[in-house]
Design a protein around this motif. Structure first.
Motif, short mmCIF file in Angstrom:
data_model
loop_
_atom_site.label_atom_id
_atom_site.label_comp_id
_atom_site.label_asym_id
_atom_site.label_seq_id
_atom_site.Cartn_x
_atom_site.Cartn_y
_atom_site.Cartn_z
N MET A 13 0.84 -1.20 0.00
CA MET A 13 0.00 0.00 0.00
C MET A 13 0.88 1.26 0.00
SD MET A 13 -2.73 1.31 2.89
CE MET A 13 -3.74 -0.16 2.74
N LYS A 14 0.48 2.25 -0.78
CA LYS A 14 1.21 3.52 -0.80
C LYS A 14 0.70 4.43 0.32
CE LYS A 14 2.72 3.76 -5.59
NZ LYS A 14 2.72 4.54 -6.84
N VAL A 15 1.65 5.04 1.04
CA VAL A 15 1.32 5.96 2.13
C VAL A 15 2.14 7.24 1.93
CG1 VAL A 15 1.20 6.29 4.61
CG2 VAL A 15 0.99 3.98 3.67
N LEU A 16 1.48 8.38 2.07
CA LEU A 16 2.17 9.67 1.98
C LEU A 16 2.25 10.29 3.36
CD1 LEU A 16 3.36 12.16 0.54
CD2 LEU A 16 1.01 12.91 0.09
N VAL A 17 3.47 10.63 3.79
CA VAL A 17 3.69 11.31 5.07
C VAL A 17 4.09 12.76 4.77
CG1 VAL A 17 5.00 11.37 7.22
CG2 VAL A 17 4.43 9.17 6.16
N ILE A 18 3.26 13.69 5.22
CA ILE A 18 3.50 15.13 4.99
C ILE A 18 3.89 15.76 6.32
CG2 ILE A 18 2.53 17.29 4.12
CD1 ILE A 18 0.41 15.63 2.65
N LEU A 46 -1.16 26.19 6.02
CA LEU A 46 -2.04 25.32 6.75
C LEU A 46 -2.35 24.13 5.85
CD1 LEU A 46 -3.57 25.12 9.47
CD2 LEU A 46 -5.52 26.19 8.35
N ALA A 47 -1.87 22.95 6.23
CA ALA A 47 -2.04 21.77 5.39
C ALA A 47 -3.50 21.43 5.17
CB ALA A 47 -1.30 20.58 6.00
N LEU A 48 -4.34 21.81 6.11
CA LEU A 48 -5.78 21.57 5.94
C LEU A 48 -6.31 22.23 4.67
CD1 LEU A 48 -7.22 21.94 9.56
CD2 LEU A 48 -7.24 19.89 8.15
N GLU A 49 -5.78 23.41 4.34
CA GLU A 49 -6.22 24.10 3.13
C GLU A 49 -5.79 23.35 1.89
OE1 GLU A 49 -4.65 28.02 3.53
OE2 GLU A 49 -6.02 28.59 5.14
N LEU A 50 -4.57 22.80 1.92
CA LEU A 50 -4.08 21.99 0.80
C LEU A 50 -4.95 20.75 0.62
CD1 LEU A 50 -2.00 21.08 -1.34
CD2 LEU A 50 -0.63 20.15 0.53
N LEU A 51 -5.25 20.07 1.73
CA LEU A 51 -6.06 18.86 1.66
C LEU A 51 -7.49 19.17 1.24
CD1 LEU A 51 -4.75 17.13 4.91
CD2 LEU A 51 -4.25 16.46 2.56
N GLU A 52 -8.00 20.31 1.67
CA GLU A 52 -9.36 20.70 1.28
C GLU A 52 -9.43 20.92 -0.23
OE1 GLU A 52 -12.87 23.66 2.87
OE2 GLU A 52 -10.78 24.33 3.06
N GLY A 53 -8.42 21.62 -0.79
CA GLY A 53 -8.38 21.85 -2.23
C GLY A 53 -8.23 20.54 -2.99
N ALA A 54 -7.37 19.65 -2.49
CA ALA A 54 -7.15 18.36 -3.15
C ALA A 54 -8.43 17.52 -3.14
CB ALA A 54 -6.01 17.61 -2.48
N ARG A 110 0.10 21.84 10.16
CA ARG A 110 0.83 23.01 9.68
C ARG A 110 2.08 22.59 8.92
NH1 ARG A 110 -0.11 28.04 10.19
NH2 ARG A 110 -1.56 28.91 11.71
N LEU A 111 2.38 23.32 7.84
CA LEU A 111 3.61 23.13 7.06
C LEU A 111 4.27 24.49 6.88
CD1 LEU A 111 2.39 20.68 4.28
CD2 LEU A 111 3.94 20.13 6.14
N GLN A 112 5.27 24.77 7.69
CA GLN A 112 5.96 26.06 7.62
C GLN A 112 4.94 27.19 7.71
OE1 GLN A 112 7.86 25.07 3.98
NE2 GLN A 112 9.58 24.08 4.95
N ASN A 113 4.76 27.98 6.66
CA ASN A 113 3.82 29.10 6.71
C ASN A 113 2.45 28.76 6.13
OD1 ASN A 113 5.81 30.81 7.80
ND2 ASN A 113 6.63 31.23 5.76
N TYR A 147 5.15 22.14 1.61
CA TYR A 147 3.85 22.33 0.98
C TYR A 147 3.94 21.98 -0.51
CZ TYR A 147 -0.39 24.86 -0.51
OH TYR A 147 -1.61 25.21 -1.05
N GLU A 148 5.02 22.44 -1.15
CA GLU A 148 5.18 22.22 -2.59
C GLU A 148 5.32 20.74 -2.91
OE1 GLU A 148 6.90 24.40 -0.80
OE2 GLU A 148 5.99 26.28 -1.53
#
Length: 228
Positions: free
Chosen positions: A1-6, A60-68, A55-58, A34-35
């Motif tokens: 299984m593929k797993v991504l750790v951010i 909010l990872a939640l925003e990235l995940l929400e967009g994805a 959080r990722l530096q400056n 983030y990139e």
């Protein structure tokens, strides 16, 4: 299984990777920014499990995940969130996004491992359910052989979006939801303005390997069902 750790903190990222490896043989992808996270999330590979810091530096990872998620990149995926400050607003936001659980820093290792293992068990159970659904449903051994021959002929490095869409419909109608998600990710990737041919070909190779490694399971389950 593929797993991504951010996770942008090297120590916490290495700790999560270590816990994942204790939970079984998994292909672990790591994103320290983030990139990097966005590049992988919007790539062609279907990633069943994502473990991300809030959080990722400056950013909010939640925003990235929400967009994805809005773009369809998280369909079929389970997400666990990591945080040292479980603020109520963030927790509620994460729950609205369908986050399956939380890892609180600093980690209580046994509890963190149990949370990760639970997510893995749920995902693996859903994949096995897909396999059994296909094998004991309307697919006879002859249907499965025809499906195998069709995929073998069609799923090549030069496959187009129309043929991929037909495969997606075929997998969905056959109850192979996890393969359907994989195809959908490749279609999404091919429709982007800029894409990498090498990465696309690797994703197609992974999908072929996934399908044919599952094929014997489908056929065995079908035969067992008929014997019963």
């Amino acid at each position: 299984m593929k797993v991504l750790v951010i996770e942008d903190d090297n120590i916490h990222r290495m700790l999560v990777v270590s816990l994942l490896l204790e939970c079984g043989q998994h292909t672990v992808l790591e994103a320290a920014s983030y990139e990097d996270a966005k590049r992988i999330l919007y790539g062609p590979d279907f990633i069943p499990l994502i473990i991300s810091d809030i959080r990722l530096q400056n950013y909010l990872a939640l925003e990235l995940l929400e967009g994805a998620r809005e773009d369809g990149c998280l369909e079929g995926s389970h997400v666990l969130m990591m945080t040292a400050h479980p603020e109520r607003e963030w927790v509620l936001h994460a729950q609205r996004l369908g986050v399956k659980g939380f890892l609180i820093k600093p980690f209580a290792l046994e509890l963190a491992k149990k949370t990760i293992q639970k997510a893995i068990d749920e995902l693996e159970s859903s994949l096995l359910f897909d396999q059994r659904l296909a094998s004991v449903g309307n697919l006879s051994p002859q249907d499965l052989e025809r499906l195998k021959a069709h995929v073998d002929t069609t799923l090549t490095p030069h496959i187009g979006v129309r043929q991929l869409t037909e495969l997606q419909v075929l997998f969905a109608s056959s109850g192979l939801n996890h393969l359907c998600f994989c195809v959908k990710r490749i279609i999404h990737y091919k429709n982007r303005i800029s894409w990498n041919r090498h990465v696309e070909r690797k994703a197609i190779q992974d999908l072929r390997r996934h399908f044919f490694s599952s094929f014997d399971v489908f056929l065995t389950e079908q035969n067992n069902a008929e014997c019963r």
